[in-house]
Design a protein around this motif. Structure first.
Motif, PDB file in Angstrom:
ATOM      1  N   GLU A  12       0.825  -1.206   0.000  1.00 15.81           N
ATOM      2  CA  GLU A  12       0.000   0.000   0.000  1.00 15.81           C
ATOM      3  C   GLU A  12       0.860   1.257   0.000  1.00 15.81           C
ATOM      4  O   GLU A  12       0.583   2.213  -0.718  1.00 15.81           O
ATOM      5  CB  GLU A  12      -0.936  -0.006   1.207  1.00 15.81           C
ATOM      6  CG  GLU A  12      -1.853   1.212   1.249  1.00 15.81           C
ATOM      7  CD  GLU A  12      -2.868   1.151   2.377  1.00 15.81           C
ATOM      8  OE1 GLU A  12      -3.531   2.178   2.629  1.00 15.81           O
ATOM      9  OE2 GLU A  12      -2.997   0.077   3.010  1.00 15.81           O
ATOM     10  N   SER A  13       1.939   1.262   0.809  1.00 15.41           N
ATOM     11  CA  SER A  13       2.824   2.429   0.855  1.00 15.41           C
ATOM     12  C   SER A  13       3.485   2.658  -0.499  1.00 15.41           C
ATOM     13  O   SER A  13       3.588   3.800  -0.971  1.00 15.41           O
ATOM     14  CB  SER A  13       3.889   2.222   1.935  1.00 15.41           C
ATOM     15  OG  SER A  13       3.305   2.115   3.220  1.00 15.41           O
ATOM     16  N   ALA A  14       3.933   1.570  -1.142  1.00 13.91           N
ATOM     17  CA  ALA A  14       4.576   1.702  -2.444  1.00 13.91           C
ATOM     18  C   ALA A  14       3.581   2.215  -3.483  1.00 13.91           C
ATOM     19  O   ALA A  14       3.925   3.064  -4.318  1.00 13.91           O
ATOM     20  CB  ALA A  14       5.156   0.357  -2.871  1.00 13.91           C
ATOM     21  N   TYR A  15       2.348   1.733  -3.436  1.00 17.64           N
ATOM     22  CA  TYR A  15       1.344   2.169  -4.405  1.00 17.64           C
ATOM     23  C   TYR A  15       1.006   3.652  -4.210  1.00 17.64           C
ATOM     24  O   TYR A  15       0.914   4.414  -5.181  1.00 17.64           O
ATOM     25  CB  TYR A  15       0.094   1.302  -4.255  1.00 17.64           C
ATOM     26  CG  TYR A  15      -0.993   1.625  -5.248  1.00 17.64           C
ATOM     27  CD1 TYR A  15      -2.243   2.090  -4.837  1.00 17.64           C
ATOM     28  CD2 TYR A  15      -0.777   1.479  -6.609  1.00 17.64           C
ATOM     29  CE1 TYR A  15      -3.245   2.376  -5.740  1.00 17.64           C
ATOM     30  CE2 TYR A  15      -1.774   1.772  -7.532  1.00 17.64           C
ATOM     31  CZ  TYR A  15      -2.990   2.215  -7.095  1.00 17.64           C
ATOM     32  OH  TYR A  15      -3.967   2.508  -8.012  1.00 17.64           O
ATOM     33  N   ARG A  16       0.849   4.078  -2.957  1.00 19.27           N
ATOM     34  CA  ARG A  16       0.550   5.486  -2.691  1.00 19.27           C
ATOM     35  C   ARG A  16       1.708   6.378  -3.146  1.00 19.27           C
ATOM     36  O   ARG A  16       1.495   7.454  -3.725  1.00 19.27           O
ATOM     37  CB  ARG A  16       0.283   5.686  -1.195  1.00 19.27           C
ATOM     38  CG  ARG A  16      -1.034   5.095  -0.708  1.00 19.27           C
ATOM     39  CD  ARG A  16      -1.219   5.315   0.792  1.00 19.27           C
ATOM     40  NE  ARG A  16      -2.483   4.790   1.277  1.00 19.27           N
ATOM     41  CZ  ARG A  16      -3.625   5.433   1.247  1.00 19.27           C
ATOM     42  NH1 ARG A  16      -3.653   6.662   0.743  1.00 19.27           N
ATOM     43  NH2 ARG A  16      -4.734   4.886   1.708  1.00 19.27           N
ATOM     44  N   ALA A  17       2.942   5.947  -2.874  1.00 17.02           N
ATOM     45  CA  ALA A  17       4.105   6.741  -3.281  1.00 17.02           C
ATOM     46  C   ALA A  17       4.194   6.829  -4.796  1.00 17.02           C
ATOM     47  O   ALA A  17       4.534   7.885  -5.349  1.00 17.02           O
ATOM     48  CB  ALA A  17       5.382   6.122  -2.705  1.00 17.02           C
ATOM     49  N   LEU A  18       3.882   5.725  -5.486  1.00 16.90           N
ATOM     50  CA  LEU A  18       3.941   5.721  -6.946  1.00 16.90           C
ATOM     51  C   LEU A  18       2.847   6.607  -7.540  1.00 16.90           C
ATOM     52  O   LEU A  18       3.070   7.296  -8.537  1.00 16.90           O
ATOM     53  CB  LEU A  18       3.800   4.288  -7.455  1.00 16.90           C
ATOM     54  CG  LEU A  18       4.311   3.986  -8.865  1.00 16.90           C
ATOM     55  CD1 LEU A  18       5.766   4.375  -9.006  1.00 16.90           C
ATOM     56  CD2 LEU A  18       4.137   2.500  -9.182  1.00 16.90           C
ATOM     57  N   LEU A  19       1.675   6.621  -6.924  1.00 17.90           N
ATOM     58  CA  LEU A  19       0.612   7.524  -7.372  1.00 17.90           C
ATOM     59  C   LEU A  19       1.050   8.984  -7.225  1.00 17.90           C
ATOM     60  O   LEU A  19       0.782   9.815  -8.098  1.00 17.90           O
ATOM     61  CB  LEU A  19      -0.660   7.276  -6.564  1.00 17.90           C
ATOM     62  CG  LEU A  19      -1.510   6.055  -6.920  1.00 17.90           C
ATOM     63  CD1 LEU A  19      -2.642   5.894  -5.913  1.00 17.90           C
ATOM     64  CD2 LEU A  19      -2.087   6.184  -8.324  1.00 17.90           C
ATOM     65  N   ALA A  20       1.711   9.287  -6.108  1.00 14.26           N
ATOM     66  CA  ALA A  20       2.147  10.661  -5.865  1.00 14.26           C
ATOM     67  C   ALA A  20       3.240  11.081  -6.831  1.00 14.26           C
ATOM     68  O   ALA A  20       3.280  12.233  -7.280  1.00 14.26           O
ATOM     69  CB  ALA A  20       2.640  10.798  -4.423  1.00 14.26           C
ATOM     70  N   ALA A  21       4.128  10.132  -7.168  1.00 12.23           N
ATOM     71  CA  ALA A  21       5.261  10.463  -8.035  1.00 12.23           C
ATOM     72  C   ALA A  21       4.870  10.500  -9.502  1.00 12.23           C
ATOM     73  O   ALA A  21       5.520  11.174 -10.302  1.00 12.23           O
ATOM     74  CB  ALA A  21       6.384   9.441  -7.820  1.00 12.23           C
ATOM     75  N   GLY A  22       3.829   9.784  -9.870  1.00 14.07           N
ATOM     76  CA  GLY A  22       3.457   9.699 -11.276  1.00 14.07           C
ATOM     77  C   GLY A  22       4.228   8.615 -11.983  1.00 14.07           C
ATOM     78  O   GLY A  22       3.672   7.703 -12.556  1.00 14.07           O
ATOM     79  N   ALA A  23       5.553   8.713 -11.941  1.00 12.44           N
ATOM     80  CA  ALA A  23       6.448   7.686 -12.475  1.00 12.44           C
ATOM     81  C   ALA A  23       7.754   7.770 -11.691  1.00 12.44           C
ATOM     82  O   ALA A  23       8.216   8.866 -11.352  1.00 12.44           O
ATOM     83  CB  ALA A  23       6.703   7.887 -13.968  1.00 12.44           C
ATOM     84  N   ALA A  24       8.323   6.642 -11.358  1.00  9.33           N
ATOM     85  CA  ALA A  24       9.548   6.638 -10.554  1.00  9.33           C
ATOM     86  C   ALA A  24      10.315   5.354 -10.806  1.00  9.33           C
ATOM     87  O   ALA A  24       9.732   4.306 -11.115  1.00  9.33           O
ATOM     88  CB  ALA A  24       9.214   6.765  -9.067  1.00  9.33           C
ATOM     89  N   ASP A  25      11.651   5.449 -10.692  1.00  9.40           N
ATOM     90  CA  ASP A  25      12.450   4.234 -10.768  1.00  9.40           C
ATOM     91  C   ASP A  25      12.649   3.697  -9.354  1.00  9.40           C
ATOM     92  O   ASP A  25      12.219   4.313  -8.363  1.00  9.40           O
ATOM     93  CB  ASP A  25      13.789   4.497 -11.471  1.00  9.40           C
ATOM     94  CG  ASP A  25      14.601   5.593 -10.797  1.00  9.40           C
ATOM     95  OD1 ASP A  25      15.584   6.048 -11.384  1.00  9.40           O
ATOM     96  OD2 ASP A  25      14.236   5.981  -9.637  1.00  9.40           O
ATOM     97  N   VAL A  26      13.317   2.548  -9.254  1.00 11.88           N
ATOM     98  CA  VAL A  26      13.450   1.903  -7.959  1.00 11.88           C
ATOM     99  C   VAL A  26      14.230   2.773  -6.965  1.00 11.88           C
ATOM    100  O   VAL A  26      13.803   2.932  -5.812  1.00 11.88           O
ATOM    101  CB  VAL A  26      14.101   0.509  -8.115  1.00 11.88           C
ATOM    102  CG1 VAL A  26      14.421  -0.090  -6.748  1.00 11.88           C
ATOM    103  CG2 VAL A  26      13.167  -0.414  -8.878  1.00 11.88           C
TER     104      VAL A  26
END
Length: 335
Positions: A12-26
């Protein structure tokens, strides 16, 4: 908060962070989460398996989040289907117990039919005897796509019969899956697709149903369910699966050569575009769509690229979202 649909805190934390970033690498996402890169990548792979994240086709090494409305909705639908399947199993066991009870007052609401010939005969009787509608959930070959000998008799007996069938996605990958479903659609049947059906069944006129059983022996068997609370439950189960399933649009590309597969209107998809989009949203790969429609792979990819340009998106996840927003693919009406 999303643990009820199978996501732990890390996912859930990773999904929320990815939503906030739009696109991100590892590495970038690892810094946002204050976690190691190995743990972060494992969380991303978990999200990918759940259909919540995907690798960006335009930015190598980057990940993008799937739209919550589509992705989380699919997980919720799967959870609902699992619960409905459990409820169905409990109800079937309860009715079997009642049917076998020695008390003469217990109504005979459920028959157990054994043997391939007997099951096929009762299924045919159910379809041919229907006067208003036949509904089916199918995991294998479409059972509501009737044999040639039955079709003329069905049409003469009930010309206004409403036939609805929901098939599992795996049916589309069968050698004749798309061909059979196209023929069914051309005969006026309505077809939708889900990841998997909670149980196989056929219901006629909401008054009789056949539920195939997973036999422990080599001999096929089925429940024949008569009017009553169990049949009401089966009808509600079908309605729920039908409501959440994806309509199929097939037939536009049938018999067309690649050279005839021309572009549609400049600002709208044509029928062939929507057929390809329907199969892609149902889970088929570009190669599978090309094979099932007897088209070249480049033709399919050209069509998909045009649809992405038409909607102004950069990923196929976004294309699916815009297809629903624009009403190209809808679960409403008689689609």
């Amino acid at each position: 908060m999303l643990s009820a649909i199978g996501l732990d805190e890390a996912h859930e934390s990773a999904y929320r962070a990815l939503l906030a970033a739009g696109a991100a690498d590892v590495p970038e996402l690892s810094r946002r989460l204050a976690l190691g890169e190995y743990v972060t990548e494992r969380a991303l792979r978990g999200l990918e398996r759940h259909g919540l994240a995907a690798r960006s086709p335009s930015r190598p090494g980057h990940w993008v989040a799937a739209p919550p409305g589509v992705a989380l909705g699919a997980l919720l639908t799967r959870q609902r289907h699992d619960l409905e399947r459990a409820e169905l199993a409990a109800a079937l066991l309860a009715e079997e117990y009642r049917a076998r009870s020695a008390e003469p007052a217990v109504p005979d609401l459920v028959e157990v039919v054994t043997g391939a010939a007997a099951v096929a005969r009762r299924s045919a009787q159910l379809r041919l005897g229907a006067s208003s509608e036949v509904c089916a959930l199918v995991a294998g070959k479409p059972v509501d796509v009737t044999d040639r000998e039955e079709r003329a008799e069905e049409r003469s007996a009930a010309p206004g019969l409403d036939r609805r069938v929901v098939v599992e996605r795996a049916v589309l990958d069968l050698p004749t899956g798309v061909t059979d479903l196209t023929a069914a659609l051309n005969r006026g049947e309505r077809v939708r697709v889900v990841d998997r059906v909670p149980a196989e069944l056929v219901i006629a006129d909401r008054s009789l149903a056949v539920v195939p059983l997973a036999s422990r022996t080599t001999e096929p068997a089925a429940f024949v369910v008569h009017a009553g609370e169990l049949l009401d439950l089966l009808s509600a189960l079908f309605d729920s699966v039908w409501r959440d399933a994806l309509p199929l649009r097939l037939g536009a590309a049938g018999g067309m050569a690649d050279d005839d597969f021309t572009d549609g209107a400049p600002d709208q998809p044509d029928a062939a575009d929507l057929e390809i989009l329907s199969l892609l949203l149902a889970g088929l790969t570009d190669a599978s769509v090309a094979r099932q429609l007897d088209l070249g792979l480049r033709t399919v990819q050209r069509r998909v690229k045009r649809l992405m340009e038409l909607t102004g998106v950069t990923t196929r996840l976004q294309l699916g979202w815009h297809a629903y927003e624009r009403g190209w693919i809808t679960r409403d009406g008689r689609a």
